[in-house]
Design an enzyme around this catalytic site. Structure first.
Site, PDB file in Angstrom:
ATOM      1  N   SER A 113       0.801  -1.213   0.000  1.00  0.00           N
ATOM      2  CA  SER A 113       0.000   0.000   0.000  1.00  0.00           C
ATOM      3  C   SER A 113       0.843   1.276   0.000  1.00  0.00           C
ATOM      4  CB  SER A 113      -0.945  -0.044   1.190  1.00  0.00           C
ATOM      5  OG  SER A 113      -1.875   0.991   1.105  1.00  0.00           O
ATOM      6  N   HIS A 114       0.703   2.062   1.064  1.00  0.00           N
ATOM      7  CA  HIS A 114       1.367   3.367   1.138  1.00  0.00           C
ATOM      8  C   HIS A 114       2.784   3.265   1.691  1.00  0.00           C
ATOM      9  CE1 HIS A 114      -0.532   2.164   4.764  1.00  0.00           C
ATOM     10  NE2 HIS A 114       0.252   2.957   5.448  1.00  0.00           N
ATOM     11  N   ASP A 277      -2.536   6.365  -3.316  1.00  0.00           N
ATOM     12  CA  ASP A 277      -1.372   5.719  -2.695  1.00  0.00           C
ATOM     13  C   ASP A 277      -0.791   4.624  -3.588  1.00  0.00           C
ATOM     14  OD1 ASP A 277      -3.380   3.843  -2.399  1.00  0.00           O
ATOM     15  OD2 ASP A 277      -2.580   3.097  -0.494  1.00  0.00           O
ATOM     16  N   ASP A 279      -1.083   1.403  -3.976  1.00  0.00           N
ATOM     17  CA  ASP A 279      -1.930   0.421  -4.664  1.00  0.00           C
ATOM     18  C   ASP A 279      -3.261   1.010  -5.122  1.00  0.00           C
ATOM     19  OD1 ASP A 279      -2.680   0.666  -1.985  1.00  0.00           O
ATOM     20  OD2 ASP A 279      -3.562  -1.339  -1.933  1.00  0.00           O
ATOM     21  N   ASP A 281      -5.795   2.437  -3.587  1.00  0.00           N
ATOM     22  CA  ASP A 281      -7.067   2.358  -2.865  1.00  0.00           C
ATOM     23  C   ASP A 281      -7.331   3.580  -1.990  1.00  0.00           C
ATOM     24  OD1 ASP A 281      -5.138   1.703  -1.006  1.00  0.00           O
ATOM     25  OD2 ASP A 281      -6.076  -0.171  -0.342  1.00  0.00           O
ATOM     26  N   ARG A 282      -6.292   4.371  -1.722  1.00  0.00           N
ATOM     27  CA  ARG A 282      -6.509   5.564  -0.900  1.00  0.00           C
ATOM     28  C   ARG A 282      -6.673   6.798  -1.766  1.00  0.00           C
ATOM     29  NH1 ARG A 282      -2.914   5.343   4.541  1.00  0.00           N
ATOM     30  NH2 ARG A 282      -3.325   3.166   5.019  1.00  0.00           N
ATOM     31  N   LYS A 376     -11.451  -0.177  -0.680  1.00  0.00           N
ATOM     32  CA  LYS A 376     -11.535   1.263  -0.843  1.00  0.00           C
ATOM     33  C   LYS A 376     -10.978   1.600  -2.222  1.00  0.00           C
ATOM     34  CE  LYS A 376      -7.415   1.894   2.092  1.00  0.00           C
ATOM     35  NZ  LYS A 376      -7.292   0.682   2.928  1.00  0.00           N
TER      36      LYS A 376
HETATM   37  C1  VG1 Z   1      -3.695   1.421   8.184  1.00  0.00           C
HETATM   38  C2  VG1 Z   1      -4.902   2.328   8.333  1.00  0.00           C
HETATM   39  C3  VG1 Z   1      -6.169   1.549   8.091  1.00  0.00           C
HETATM   40  C4  VG1 Z   1      -6.107   0.855   6.722  1.00  0.00           C
HETATM   41  C5  VG1 Z   1      -4.836   0.025   6.606  1.00  0.00           C
HETATM   42  C6  VG1 Z   1      -4.661  -0.530   5.203  1.00  0.00           C
HETATM   43  O1  VG1 Z   1      -3.755   0.397   9.155  1.00  0.00           O
HETATM   44  O2  VG1 Z   1      -4.921   2.932   9.605  1.00  0.00           O
HETATM   45  O3  VG1 Z   1      -7.267   2.409   8.171  1.00  0.00           O
HETATM   46  O4  VG1 Z   1      -7.213   0.027   6.542  1.00  0.00           O
HETATM   47  O5  VG1 Z   1      -3.698   0.832   6.901  1.00  0.00           O
HETATM   48  O6  VG1 Z   1      -4.557   0.512   4.281  1.00  0.00           O
HETATM   49  P1  VG1 Z   1      -2.934   0.435  10.539  1.00  0.00           P
HETATM   50  O7  VG1 Z   1      -3.215  -0.868  11.192  1.00  0.00           O
HETATM   51  O8  VG1 Z   1      -1.514   0.659  10.159  1.00  0.00           O
HETATM   52  O9  VG1 Z   1      -3.475   1.618  11.296  1.00  0.00           O
HETATM   53  V1  VG1 Z   1      -3.762   0.356   2.773  1.00  0.00           V
HETATM   54  O10 VG1 Z   1      -4.109   1.683   1.902  1.00  0.00           O
HETATM   55  O11 VG1 Z   1      -3.425  -1.169   2.891  1.00  0.00           O
HETATM   56  O12 VG1 Z   1      -4.447  -0.647   1.826  1.00  0.00           O
HETATM   57 CO    CO Z   2      -3.415   1.309  -0.086  1.00  0.00          CO
END
Ligand code: VG1
Ligand code: CO
Length: 543
Positions: A113-114, A277, A279, A281-282, A376
């Site tokens: 992800s990010h 981000d 991937d 989704d954000r 998302k």
């Molecule tokens: C973080 C965020 C959460 C989100 C997760 C995956 O998790 O707080 O809201 O669902 O990342 O996002 P954590 O446990 O680090 O707070 V990402 O854009 O994987 O897909």
């Molecule tokens: Co993401």
């Protein structure tokens, strides 16, 4: 074709977090590590023999190599068909869509992800089920159980296949289709939004910048915004996905997307700014001179979604993760629809979406989505915003000011303390947990505690219970504090402190959130002793 059974042994630390398994890339690159986890997935989901799987990722370093391994293992485990995005690419929401559209058994999505990419960055892998959503707790539990008992994995002895050309390859009994990762997603968006109104707005001179941060959304944003909607060339920047995201950190927050935030605050700002981000989704959206918190964005989208054709009939209900501000609850109240509060992580929205109880949902961490997929969806949120702006004919800043005047403003900020000593972070949380029964009625730096608990969630659809999802402290005047530890970090622990306060009076809305929340921030320090217990004097990231 030879299928090898390779002896292996359980590898420690393969417990999935908020969003699948995330580790340093070098951890995944250790011989047998990825293979171990993939075999555990295939067994944990009940086997993939005769099934169709969607495979793709965000293009980060090791994405291509990992996909070759997963293809060979899926072949060895008897999969019938593999649908792989060209170049090994799929944004997470696009993968979700393809799983749903093709009736696949599920998908293997590669992304952290990010988190930053590269050989010294992070890598991740997760399994999504037939509904297109992240595997629920029961399934991730099964997968984890396999990782602790695994003794062998299966892999086909075949050479790598080319991921770059669209077409079909047959490997033993498995058909491998390399597909355009963008096409199906475009038609999904066309069905939801009034593309003619949005393109008319661009034609009339509306300006925007979309920062794809050298990550997965680039090709999608370019095709839709510039190719179909007619936004001028150059509207989408950093559009080419790179294995190291151009050395950047693909997180659209004020630190890592600073250029965009600075542009939107400058005199030459376009009408609208957005970023996604790693991937895809954000999302984050910005107006000229206006910052929008993801929690407020969710509330405003809920209040205005009916202006877009895909949501014309209104919303069945909404949901937010517990730490997300309660702004959307106020909109739901006014609309007379249910509002659900779930633990952090998109998987918890799955049952509510599948059961038709909600249409829209979101998280404070820059995630918004709807029942169109089971993830998302960054670009979807941007298009919904564009649709709303096109119909209302007002700037984002004006829409926000009016929203606050109507519903009140929920001031909100999140303070992250990253790479904190894990034991110290656990001890901080344990101590808070111990304090919970004593807090109600107490006054902390002038604020009176009304209630305090460790959030537990009972899924209203399947009755499953998830505990210890974050310490939640409500104060008598509408302030709220939430403390939890991240499930996606790869170094030490990340402590997240979520701080919020409701202000109904429009005369008090034009204040900086950090200032407006000052007293609540003080209460957080007084309660949790963050400085003393983590050795930090200030948060690493403030969003
Ligand atoms: C973080 C965020 C959460 C989100 C997760 C995956 O998790 O707080 O809201 O669902 O990342 O996002 P954590 O446990 O680090 O707070 V990402 O854009 O994987 O897909
Ligand atoms: Co993401």
């Amino acid at each position: 074709m030879n299928i090898r059974t390779v002896a292996t042994k359980p590898i420690e630390g393969q417990k999935p977090g908020t969003s699948g398994l995330r580790k340093k890339t070098r951890v995944f690159m250790q011989p047998g590590y990825l293979e171990n986890y993939v075999q555990a997935i295939f067994e944990g989901v009940g086997g993939v023999s005769g099934e169709t799987l969607v495979i793709g990722g965000d293009g980060r370093f090791f994405n291509d190599k990992a996909i070759q391994t997963i293809i060979k293992m899926a072949v060895a485990n008897g999969a019938k068909r593999l649908i792989v995005g060209r170049g090994g690419l799929f944004s997470t929401p696009a993968a979700s869509n393809v799983i749903r559209k093709t009736g696949a058994f599920g998908g293997v999505i590669l992304s952290a992800s990010h988190n930053p990419g590269g050989e010294d960055g992070d890598f991740g892998i997760k399994f999504n089920g037939a509904n297109g959503g992240p595997a629920p707790e029961g399934v991730t539990g099964e997968i984890f159980a396999r990782t602790t008992a695994i003794m062998e994995y299966r892999i086909a002895d075949v050479s790598d296949i080319s991921l770059d050309a669209i077409g079909t390859t047959v490997l033993g009994n498995t058909v491998v289709d390399i597909v355009d990762p963008v096409e199906d997603y475009v038609s999904l968006m066309e069905g939801l939004f009034d593309f003619d109104r949005i393109s008319a707005m661009f034609k009339a001179g509306f300006t925007m910048r979309f920062d794809a941060m050298h990550a997965a959304t680039g090709p999608y944003a370019k095709r839709i915004l510039e190719g179909i909607l007619g936004a001028p060339a150059g509207t989408v920047v950093n559009a080419v996905p790179l294995p190291d995201f151009g050395g950047g950190h693909p997180d659209p927050n004020p630190i890592y997307a600073k250029e965009l935030y600075d542009l939107m605050a400058s005199p030459g700002a376009p009408d609208f700014g957005a970023a996604s981000d790693g991937d895809g989704d954000r999302n984050i959206v910005l107006g000229r001179g206006a910052v929008v918190t993801p929690s407020d964005s969710l509330a405003m989208l809920a209040a205005n979604a009916h202006l877009a054709k895909g949501y014309r009939r209104g919303l069945a209900g909404v949901a937010r993760s517990m730490p997300t501000s309660r702004a959307v609850d106020r909109v739901a109240g006014k609309l007379g629809i249910p509002a659900f509060e779930t633990p952090t992580g998109w998987k918890f929205f799955g049952n509510l979406l599948d059961d038709g109880r909600i249409t829209l949902c979101g998280e404070e961490s820059a995630g918004t989505g709807s029942d169109h997929v089971r993830e998302k969806d960054g670009l979807w949120a941007v298009l919904l915003w564009l649709n709303i702006i096109a119909v209302r004919g007002e700037s984002l800043a004006d829409i926000q000011t009016k929203h606050w005047a109507e519903f009140g403003r929920t001031f909100y900020t999140r303070h992250d303390y990253e790479a904190v000593d894990a034991a110290a972070a656990e001890a901080l949380m344990d101590r808070l947990r111990g304090l919970l029964p004593t807090l109600p009625g107490q006054t902390v730096t002038g604020l009176t505690v009304e209630s305090a608990d460790d959030f537990a969630y009972t899924d209203p659809v399947d009755g499953s219970v998830t505990r210890k999802q974050g310490i939640r402290i409500l104060f008598a005047d509408g302030e709220r504090l939430v403390f939890r530890l991240s499930g996606t970090g790869t170094e030490g622990a990340t402590l997240r402190v979520y701080i919020e306060n409701f202000e109904p009076d429009p005369a008090k809305h034009a204040v900086d959130a950090q200032v407006a929340l000052g007293p609540v921030i003080q209460a957080a320090e007084a309660l949790a002793e963050i400085k003393a217990r983590t050795g930090r004097t200030a948060p690493d990231v403030v969003t």
